[in-house]
Design an enzyme around this catalytic site. Structure first.
Site, PDB file in Angstrom:
ATOM      1  CE  LYS A   1      -2.157   0.485   3.833  1.00  0.00           C
ATOM      2  NZ  LYS A   1      -2.440   1.477   4.858  1.00  0.00           N
TER       3      LYS A   1
ATOM      4  NE  ARG B   1       9.614  -5.992  11.363  1.00  0.00           N
ATOM      5  CZ  ARG B   1      10.169  -4.782  11.402  1.00  0.00           C
ATOM      6  NH1 ARG B   1      10.069  -4.046  12.476  1.00  0.00           N
ATOM      7  NH2 ARG B   1      10.820  -4.304  10.366  1.00  0.00           N
TER       8      ARG B   1
ATOM      9  NE  ARG C   1      -7.781   3.105  13.082  1.00  0.00           N
ATOM     10  CZ  ARG C   1      -6.716   3.329  13.840  1.00  0.00           C
ATOM     11  NH1 ARG C   1      -5.564   3.589  13.295  1.00  0.00           N
ATOM     12  NH2 ARG C   1      -6.812   3.280  15.137  1.00  0.00           N
TER      13      ARG C   1
ATOM     14  NE  ARG D   1       6.987  -8.058   8.246  1.00  0.00           N
ATOM     15  CZ  ARG D   1       5.923  -7.270   8.387  1.00  0.00           C
ATOM     16  NH1 ARG D   1       5.606  -6.400   7.454  1.00  0.00           N
ATOM     17  NH2 ARG D   1       5.182  -7.360   9.471  1.00  0.00           N
TER      18      ARG D   1
ATOM     19  NE  ARG E   1       0.117  -7.584  12.566  1.00  0.00           N
ATOM     20  CZ  ARG E   1       1.140  -8.337  12.970  1.00  0.00           C
ATOM     21  NH1 ARG E   1       1.315  -8.577  14.245  1.00  0.00           N
ATOM     22  NH2 ARG E   1       1.977  -8.854  12.109  1.00  0.00           N
TER      23      ARG E   1
END
Ligand SMILES: [Zn+2]
Length: 222
Positions: A22, A164, A97, A131, A175
Site C-alpha cells: 500500500k 520481529r 478506520r 520478514r 491482526r
C-alpha cells in the site's frame, strides 16, 4: 495562462492489509501526479520523532499494545487536509478506520475513488512470516524478495537476523481478523457509491500501479 481550475484535483483513499504494498503504491502515484500522500502512520512517526504532544500520546498507546483511538486518527487527517497544500489532490492512507468515519468523510469531501489492494490471507502470511530484521543496523530483509547473501546474517553489518516479536502466526491471524472486521463495513459504504477499484495485489509493483492508473484513467499531465 493555465488557471488552477483547469487542473484536475484527484482525491483518493488507499486501503490494503499489511504487506499488500500500500505505502509503495501510494508513494509512486503521488510522485507522478503531484498528489500529497497523507499517511496516518507517517504522521504518527513524525510526531514521535519530533517529540510533540501527539507523538507522546501515540507512543504511550502503542507501548501498551493498544491501537490509537479512531477519533485521534480522524482529527489527524482532518488537520492534515485543512493545511490545503494539496493543489493537485491527495492519497489518504490509514483512514477511515470505521463506518462512521467513512460516512462523515463522504459528507465533507468528494473523492474520486478508493484503491483497495487485495491480498489473500495466506499470501499475507507468507510475506509477513518471511520478514527478518537485522539486530544490529535494523535493515529489513525478506526471505522471499530480499534474501541476505549468507543465511541469517546481515549483508551490511554482519549482525544476526531476527524475527520481529509480533510476526508470529497467532499475532498475525489476530491482526488479519481485526483488519477484515474493521474494513469490511468501510468498503461496503464506499462500494455503495460505486467508486471502489479492487486491485489484485499478488502481482508485481509495476503491474499493480499500471492497473490503478488504468482503472481511474490517470495519465501524467503533459
Ligand atoms: Zn545489519
Amino acid at each position: 495562462m493555465k488557471l488552477w481550475q483547469d487542473v484536475p484535483v484527484r482525491k483518493f483513499i488507499i486501503m490494503g492489509v499489511q504487506a499488500s504494498g500500500k505505502g509503495t503504491q501510494a508513494k509512486v502515484l503521488c510522485a507522478d501526479f503531484d498528489l500529497v500522500h497523507m499517511s496516518v502512520g507517517d504522521i504518527f512517526r513524525w510526531n514521535i520523532q519530533h517529540h510533540t504532544k501527539l507523538g507522546a500520546h501515540v507512543k504511550r498507546i502503542v507501548a501498551s499494545g493498544r491501537l490509537v483511538d479512531d477519533d485521534v486518527v480522524a482529527s489527524v487527517i482532518r488537520e492534515r487536509l485543512a493545511e490545503h497544500d494539496w493543489n493537485y489532490g491527495f492519497v489518504i492512507d490509514g483512514f477511515p478506520r470505521n463506518a462512521a468515519q467513512a460516512e462523515f468523510f463522504l459528507e465533507s469531501y468528494d473523492i474520486d475513488g478508493v484503491i483497495n489492494l487485495e491480498l489473500p490471507d495466506r499470501e499475507v502470511e507468507r510475506r509477513v512470516l518471511s520478514r527478518r530484521l537485522c539486530s544490529g543496523c535494523g535493515l529489513d530483509y525478506n526471505l522471499i524478495a530480499h534474501r541476505p547473501e549468507v543465511e541469517g546474517v546481515c549483508d551490511v553489518c554482519a549482525s544476526s537476523l531476527v524475527v520481529r516479536p509480533d510476526d508470529n502466526p497467532e499475532a498475525l491471524a489476530s491482526r488479519l481478523r481485526d483488519y477484515h472486521d474493521k474494513t469490511a463495513p468501510v468498503i461496503a459504504i464506499f462500494q455503495r457509491k460505486e467508486f471502489v477499484a479492487s486491485i489484485d495485489a499478488t502481482r508485481s509493483k509495476e503491474q499493480i500501479q499500471a492497473d490503478i492508473r488504468e482503472r481511474f484513467e490517470l495519465r501524467p499531465r503533459a
